[in-house]
Design a protein around this motif. Structure first.
Motif, PDB file in Angstrom:
ATOM      1  N   ALA A 106     132.333 -55.663   7.211  1.00 10.95           N
ATOM      2  CA  ALA A 106     132.272 -55.592   8.651  1.00 10.95           C
ATOM      3  C   ALA A 106     131.540 -56.933   9.283  1.00 10.95           C
ATOM      4  O   ALA A 106     130.717 -57.292   8.431  1.00 10.95           O
ATOM      5  N   VAL A 107     131.774 -57.251  10.409  1.00 12.60           N
ATOM      6  CA  VAL A 107     130.886 -58.436  11.108  1.00 12.60           C
ATOM      7  C   VAL A 107     130.013 -57.675  11.941  1.00 12.60           C
ATOM      8  O   VAL A 107     130.209 -56.814  12.772  1.00 12.60           O
ATOM      9  N   VAL A 108     128.502 -58.167  11.932  1.00 11.88           N
ATOM     10  CA  VAL A 108     127.965 -57.492  12.967  1.00 11.88           C
ATOM     11  C   VAL A 108     127.190 -58.566  13.855  1.00 11.88           C
ATOM     12  O   VAL A 108     126.633 -59.587  13.166  1.00 11.88           O
ATOM     13  N   TYR A 109     126.896 -58.334  15.117  1.00  6.05           N
ATOM     14  CA  TYR A 109     126.166 -59.155  15.779  1.00  6.05           C
ATOM     15  C   TYR A 109     124.670 -58.580  16.334  1.00  6.05           C
ATOM     16  O   TYR A 109     124.937 -57.364  16.700  1.00  6.05           O
ATOM     17  N   LYS A 134     114.496 -50.151  19.083  1.00  5.64           N
ATOM     18  CA  LYS A 134     115.993 -49.607  18.629  1.00  5.64           C
ATOM     19  C   LYS A 134     117.143 -50.137  19.594  1.00  5.64           C
ATOM     20  O   LYS A 134     116.522 -50.249  20.625  1.00  5.64           O
ATOM     21  N   PHE A 135     118.161 -50.442  19.391  1.00  7.85           N
ATOM     22  CA  PHE A 135     119.108 -50.721  20.113  1.00  7.85           C
ATOM     23  C   PHE A 135     120.242 -49.741  20.018  1.00  7.85           C
ATOM     24  O   PHE A 135     120.786 -49.209  19.118  1.00  7.85           O
ATOM     25  N   PRO A 160     120.876 -55.359  25.654  1.00  9.09           N
ATOM     26  CA  PRO A 160     120.870 -55.818  24.587  1.00  9.09           C
ATOM     27  C   PRO A 160     121.321 -54.741  23.538  1.00  9.09           C
ATOM     28  O   PRO A 160     121.024 -53.528  23.653  1.00  9.09           O
ATOM     29  N   MET A 161     122.573 -55.132  22.637  1.00  5.80           N
ATOM     30  CA  MET A 161     122.958 -54.023  21.712  1.00  5.80           C
ATOM     31  C   MET A 161     123.388 -54.762  20.613  1.00  5.80           C
ATOM     32  O   MET A 161     123.395 -56.209  20.496  1.00  5.80           O
ATOM     33  N   VAL A 162     123.379 -54.004  19.510  1.00  2.42           N
ATOM     34  CA  VAL A 162     124.020 -54.258  18.136  1.00  2.42           C
ATOM     35  C   VAL A 162     125.670 -54.085  18.578  1.00  2.42           C
ATOM     36  O   VAL A 162     126.115 -53.186  19.061  1.00  2.42           O
ATOM     37  N   VAL A 163     126.223 -55.067  17.989  1.00  3.01           N
ATOM     38  CA  VAL A 163     127.892 -54.737  17.814  1.00  3.01           C
ATOM     39  C   VAL A 163     128.409 -54.844  16.348  1.00  3.01           C
ATOM     40  O   VAL A 163     128.132 -56.021  15.535  1.00  3.01           O
ATOM     41  N   SER A 165     118.235 -51.240  13.427  1.00  3.53           N
ATOM     42  CA  SER A 165     117.304 -50.407  13.940  1.00  3.53           C
ATOM     43  C   SER A 165     118.113 -50.246  15.327  1.00  3.53           C
ATOM     44  O   SER A 165     118.025 -50.716  16.187  1.00  3.53           O
ATOM     45  N   VAL A 166     118.831 -48.915  15.102  1.00  6.86           N
ATOM     46  CA  VAL A 166     119.725 -48.586  16.265  1.00  6.86           C
ATOM     47  C   VAL A 166     119.423 -47.174  16.481  1.00  6.86           C
ATOM     48  O   VAL A 166     119.031 -46.294  15.735  1.00  6.86           O
ATOM     49  N   TYR A 167     119.698 -46.805  17.612  1.00  6.50           N
ATOM     50  CA  TYR A 167     119.949 -45.398  18.142  1.00  6.50           C
ATOM     51  C   TYR A 167     120.948 -44.417  17.448  1.00  6.50           C
ATOM     52  O   TYR A 167     122.036 -45.080  17.215  1.00  6.50           O
TER      53      TYR A 167
END
Ligand code: FER
Length: 278
Positions: free
Chosen positions: A60-63, A73-74, A111-114, A160-162
């Motif tokens: 997978a690709v992560v931004y 956390k994001f 701001p978020m991780v995609v 580091s995500v919710y």
């Protein structure tokens, strides 16, 4: 940054009167998908996770946004590709990292991780040969198990995500739009922000997607559906829109000028990303 903001404002003013009447209130400004040297950049990386669903390693690709750090956390958006694509389709054709970098620097997006997965959950998950082959199409459906039970747990252990439904979103284009509506509305314990861009014939019938209108209204933070009006798949989204209206399910419906292509999907991403996690 100020220059970018002024450009955005200027283009908004110029374009806004041209598109009134097309239900397009917030057109993407010129340069929204371009690299701008002066602003902070997020990071793109490729990850590998073990899929117990497919019984193989998958990619997978992560931004991660500028300023990403394990001190915070994001929220996370899972963003899915179409029938001709793979985990790199958005990256190769949509410049999503520029869209997010620009939106973030203009203060228009959380701001978020995609995470951009490969939504064809089978051992050979490349978009080669007959991409409409029934086994390959079936693999887009199998991806529900991979997403819920393999990819999401992996992402949540590595970033580091919710980990709650309020900060988890699912969206995609075409086959990925159908997947997002099917999996998102079918798994309200996992997702509360759902977007279908130009959703394909894999989209479940409206009466299957909308089994409990009240549950959707109570639990969803956002249901977005959009399609280009020249797209031969337009009817799928328009029918769903009418069904949602008839059953009083809150949603955003964008019928926009355009065909089945990245010009439309980049605009969708620009609009949809601004609504998430707010
Ligand atoms: C179809 C037409 C289009 C179909 C899938 C698509 C599975 C998907 C298009 C895309 O993802 O761009 O009949 O059947």
């Amino acid at each position: 940054m100020i220059k970018l903001k002024l450009q955005i404002l200027a283009f908004f003013l110029v374009l806004s009167f041209q598109v009134t009447g097309q239900n397009w209130e917030n057109p993407a400004p010129e340069g929204f998908d371009k690299y701008h040297d002066e602003i902070p950049k997020g990071k793109i990386e490729k990850i590998t996770y073990y899929s117990s669903t497919v019984e193989t390693d998958r990619e997978a690709v992560v931004y991660t946004p500028p300023g990403y750090s394990t001190d915070e956390k994001f929220p996370v958006l899972y963003l899915l590709h179409g029938i001709g694509g793979d985990e790199e389709e958005w990256l190769n054709q949509g410049n999503p990292q520029h869209i997010w970098d620009n939106l973030l620097s203009a203060g228009l997006m959380q701001p978020m991780v995609v995470v951009m997965p490969n939504g064809r959950a089978m051992v050979d998950d490349r978009a080669t040969g007959n991409i409409f082959d029934s086994l390959k199409v079936q693999a887009f459906s199998t991806f529900e198990q991979d997403l819920l039970h393999d990819l999401i747990p992996h992402v949540e252990s590595e970033y580091s995500v919710y980990k709650d439904r309020d900060r988890r979103a699912l969206a995609g284009l075409s086959m990925g739009g159908g997947q997002s509506l099917n999996f998102g509305l079918g798994n309200l314990d996992y997702f509360s922000w759902v977007g279908g861009f130009s959703s394909a014939p894999n989209t479940y019938a409206p009466e299957v997607l909308v089994k409990e209108p009240k549950a959707l209204n109570d639990r969803l933070n956002l249901l977005w559906i959009s399609c280009g009006t020249s797209d031969r798949l337009f009817q799928i989204t328009e029918n769903l829109h009418h069904y949602l209206d008839q059953h009083d399910v809150s949603h955003i419906y964008l019928a926009e000028p355009g065909d089945h292509d990245f010009k439309v999907w980049k605009n969708d991403l620009y609009q949809f990303s601004q609504l998430l996690f707010k």
